[in-house]
Write a protein that holds these residues in place. Structure first.
Motif, short mmCIF file in Angstrom:
data_model
loop_
_atom_site.label_atom_id
_atom_site.label_comp_id
_atom_site.label_asym_id
_atom_site.label_seq_id
_atom_site.Cartn_x
_atom_site.Cartn_y
_atom_site.Cartn_z
N ARG A 105 -71.14 26.40 42.91
CA ARG A 105 -72.33 26.18 43.73
C ARG A 105 -72.59 27.39 44.63
NH1 ARG A 105 -75.26 22.40 41.43
NH2 ARG A 105 -74.11 20.50 41.02
N ILE A 106 -71.53 27.94 45.18
CA ILE A 106 -71.68 29.10 46.07
C ILE A 106 -72.27 30.29 45.31
CG2 ILE A 106 -70.43 30.76 47.51
CD1 ILE A 106 -68.37 28.49 48.02
N LEU A 107 -71.76 30.51 44.10
CA LEU A 107 -72.21 31.66 43.32
C LEU A 107 -73.49 31.37 42.54
CD1 LEU A 107 -68.79 32.92 41.88
CD2 LEU A 107 -69.92 33.50 44.04
N GLY A 108 -73.77 30.08 42.31
CA GLY A 108 -74.97 29.71 41.56
C GLY A 108 -74.83 29.91 40.08
N THR A 109 -73.60 30.12 39.59
CA THR A 109 -73.37 30.32 38.17
C THR A 109 -72.05 29.67 37.78
OG1 THR A 109 -72.21 32.43 38.48
CG2 THR A 109 -74.59 32.53 38.09
N LYS A 110 -71.94 29.34 36.49
CA LYS A 110 -70.70 28.79 35.95
C LYS A 110 -70.61 29.17 34.49
CE LYS A 110 -67.09 25.95 35.74
NZ LYS A 110 -65.83 26.17 36.49
N GLU A 111 -69.42 29.57 34.04
CA GLU A 111 -69.23 29.88 32.63
C GLU A 111 -68.90 28.61 31.87
OE1 GLU A 111 -65.78 32.14 30.45
OE2 GLU A 111 -67.20 33.63 31.22
N PHE A 112 -69.55 28.45 30.73
CA PHE A 112 -69.30 27.31 29.85
C PHE A 112 -69.35 27.80 28.42
CE2 PHE A 112 -70.71 23.76 27.18
CZ PHE A 112 -69.85 22.74 27.58
N TRP A 113 -68.29 27.54 27.67
CA TRP A 113 -68.18 28.01 26.30
C TRP A 113 -68.36 29.53 26.22
CZ3 TRP A 113 -66.09 25.02 22.74
CH2 TRP A 113 -66.14 25.40 21.40
N GLY A 114 -67.90 30.22 27.26
CA GLY A 114 -68.03 31.67 27.31
C GLY A 114 -69.41 32.16 27.67
N LEU A 115 -70.32 31.25 27.99
CA LEU A 115 -71.70 31.62 28.33
C LEU A 115 -71.91 31.49 29.84
CD1 LEU A 115 -73.54 29.54 25.57
CD2 LEU A 115 -72.79 31.93 25.41
N PRO A 116 -72.48 32.52 30.47
CA PRO A 116 -72.80 32.40 31.89
C PRO A 116 -74.06 31.56 32.09
CG PRO A 116 -73.49 34.55 31.07
CD PRO A 116 -72.81 33.85 29.92
N LEU A 117 -73.96 30.51 32.88
CA LEU A 117 -75.09 29.61 33.09
C LEU A 117 -75.47 29.60 34.56
CD1 LEU A 117 -74.00 26.53 30.94
CD2 LEU A 117 -75.55 28.38 30.27
N ARG A 118 -76.76 29.68 34.81
CA ARG A 118 -77.25 29.54 36.18
C ARG A 118 -77.33 28.06 36.53
NH1 ARG A 118 -81.98 29.75 39.48
NH2 ARG A 118 -83.46 29.58 37.77
N LEU A 119 -77.03 27.75 37.79
CA LEU A 119 -77.04 26.38 38.27
C LEU A 119 -78.00 26.24 39.44
CD1 LEU A 119 -73.18 25.78 38.44
CD2 LEU A 119 -74.69 25.30 36.52
N SER A 120 -78.29 25.00 39.78
CA SER A 120 -79.03 24.70 41.01
C SER A 120 -78.55 23.36 41.53
CB SER A 120 -80.55 24.66 40.74
OG SER A 120 -80.89 23.44 40.09
N THR A 129 -78.68 20.45 39.00
CA THR A 129 -77.88 20.42 37.77
C THR A 129 -76.42 20.13 38.07
OG1 THR A 129 -77.42 22.79 37.84
CG2 THR A 129 -79.39 22.09 36.64
N LEU A 130 -75.80 19.41 37.16
CA LEU A 130 -74.36 19.18 37.21
C LEU A 130 -73.64 20.50 36.94
CD1 LEU A 130 -72.51 16.48 37.23
CD2 LEU A 130 -72.35 16.87 34.78
N VAL A 131 -72.50 20.71 37.59
CA VAL A 131 -71.67 21.86 37.24
C VAL A 131 -70.96 21.54 35.93
CG1 VAL A 131 -69.67 23.26 37.88
CG2 VAL A 131 -71.30 22.54 39.65
N PRO A 132 -71.21 22.29 34.86
CA PRO A 132 -70.55 21.98 33.58
C PRO A 132 -69.05 22.20 33.70
CG PRO A 132 -71.72 24.07 33.44
CD PRO A 132 -72.09 23.47 34.76
N ARG A 133 -68.28 21.28 33.11
CA ARG A 133 -66.83 21.31 33.25
C ARG A 133 -66.17 21.52 31.89
NH1 ARG A 133 -69.08 18.01 36.94
NH2 ARG A 133 -68.38 18.32 39.08
N PRO A 134 -64.93 22.03 31.90
CA PRO A 134 -64.21 22.27 30.64
C PRO A 134 -64.10 21.02 29.77
CG PRO A 134 -63.08 23.36 32.45
CD PRO A 134 -64.17 22.53 33.07
N ASP A 135 -64.01 19.83 30.39
CA ASP A 135 -63.93 18.60 29.59
C ASP A 135 -65.09 18.48 28.62
OD1 ASP A 135 -61.70 17.95 31.05
OD2 ASP A 135 -62.71 16.51 32.36
#
Length: 294
Positions: A79-94, A97-103
């Protein structure tokens, strides 16, 4: 904290911040420190190590301190950075949106393994991601399936704006569409693959979630109703009507929900796989089903 970090080396600042996070009970203290320090200074891991002796300016320290205060207040790093990696892809968040998790990568893995076993990785496929949020599952699948196209739905138009931006940034926009809707409502099949990570937390359990989730993820993406199964009751019959013959349905489920979700799916006439796909913790996480090839 700014004064204590200004003039310190990057290496020393990281060590001090890690200790402060550990004292606050943050289990991922070292990783969080690395990510926040890198973001504050515009450096990747290699840069942090190579410039470890560089002293922080007051401006550097102020940026890092602002990030640290937010993390200490319970805000997730993503949330602080506004991004999260998922499946090796950098995704922007807001905030929408849910933060995508490894599960959730278990859904991607299960889908790809089945398609690979059937020799369908390179063939044209039509995918629907119901409740797509940031677009994580759909975009991960499209990145692995070069001839597939897909549509993601969500009740939140603001979330879909983020998903569209992510598709554009990853070069997947020509193969991805996003539509405001209630899961599969309004879609026209047939789809070869339907995936979803719907809200599955029981309403009464939301208050006991970790603060990073409870206080920062959108409630719309968490609340699965009284028994946590509200979304599956909507999705199961929709999927039956939207899947192509021999089409696949892959749903993420919460801990202990696999059997109940399997029963809901089977009641529509879809054939459920014998056991759910387990995540890295050994929890049954992805329920898979198939429409009969008639």
């Amino acid at each position: 904290m700014t004064d204590s970090l200004a003039g310190r080396s990057i290496e020393t600042a990281r060590r001090l911040l890690t200790k402060r996070f550990e004292a606050a009970g943050i289990g991922s203290a070292a990783l969080d420190t690395r990510m926040l320090t890198g973001a504050a200074l515009g450096l990747d891991l290699t840069g942090l190590i190579a410039q470890g002796s560089r002293q922080l300016t007051h401006e550097d320290a102020a940026r890092l301190d602002a990030f640290a205060q937010r993390r200490l207040a319970g805000e997730p790093v993503a949330r602080i950075l506004g991004t999260k990696e998922f499946w090796g892809l950098p995704l922007r968040l807001s905030a929408d949106t849910l933060v995508p998790r490894p599960d959730t990568e278990t859904v991607v893995e299960a889908s790809l393994d089945i398609l690979r076993a059937e020799g369908r990785i390179g063939v044209p496929l039509r995918i629907a991601d119901l409740g797509t949020g940031s677009g994580a599952i759909l975009l991960a699948l499209l990145s692995e399936l070069p001839n597939a196209t897909g549509v993601g739905t969500d009740l939140s138009a603001a979330a879909l704006d983020i998903a569209k931006d992510n598709a554009q940034a990853l070069g997947l926009a020509p193969r991805a569409a996003f539509i405001v809707g209630d899961y599969g409502q309004g879609l026209t099949g047939p789809f070869d693959l339907i995936v979803s990570n719907p809200p599955y937390v029981r309403t009464a359990d939301i208050a006991s979630l970790a603060p990073e989730v409870r206080d920062h993820d959108p409630r719309l993406a968490l609340d699965g109703g009284g028994d946590g199964l509200k979304a599956y009751r909507r999705i199961a019959p929709q999927a039956d009507g939207l899947l192509a013959p021999d089409g696949l349905l892959v749903l993420e489920v919460g801990q202990g929900q696999a059997d109940d979700v399997a029963r809901l799916i089977a009641a529509t006439g879809l054939t459920v796989s014998e056991s759910p796909r387990a995540d890295l913790a050994g929890i049954g996480r992805a329920v898979t089903a198939r429409k009969s090839p008639s």
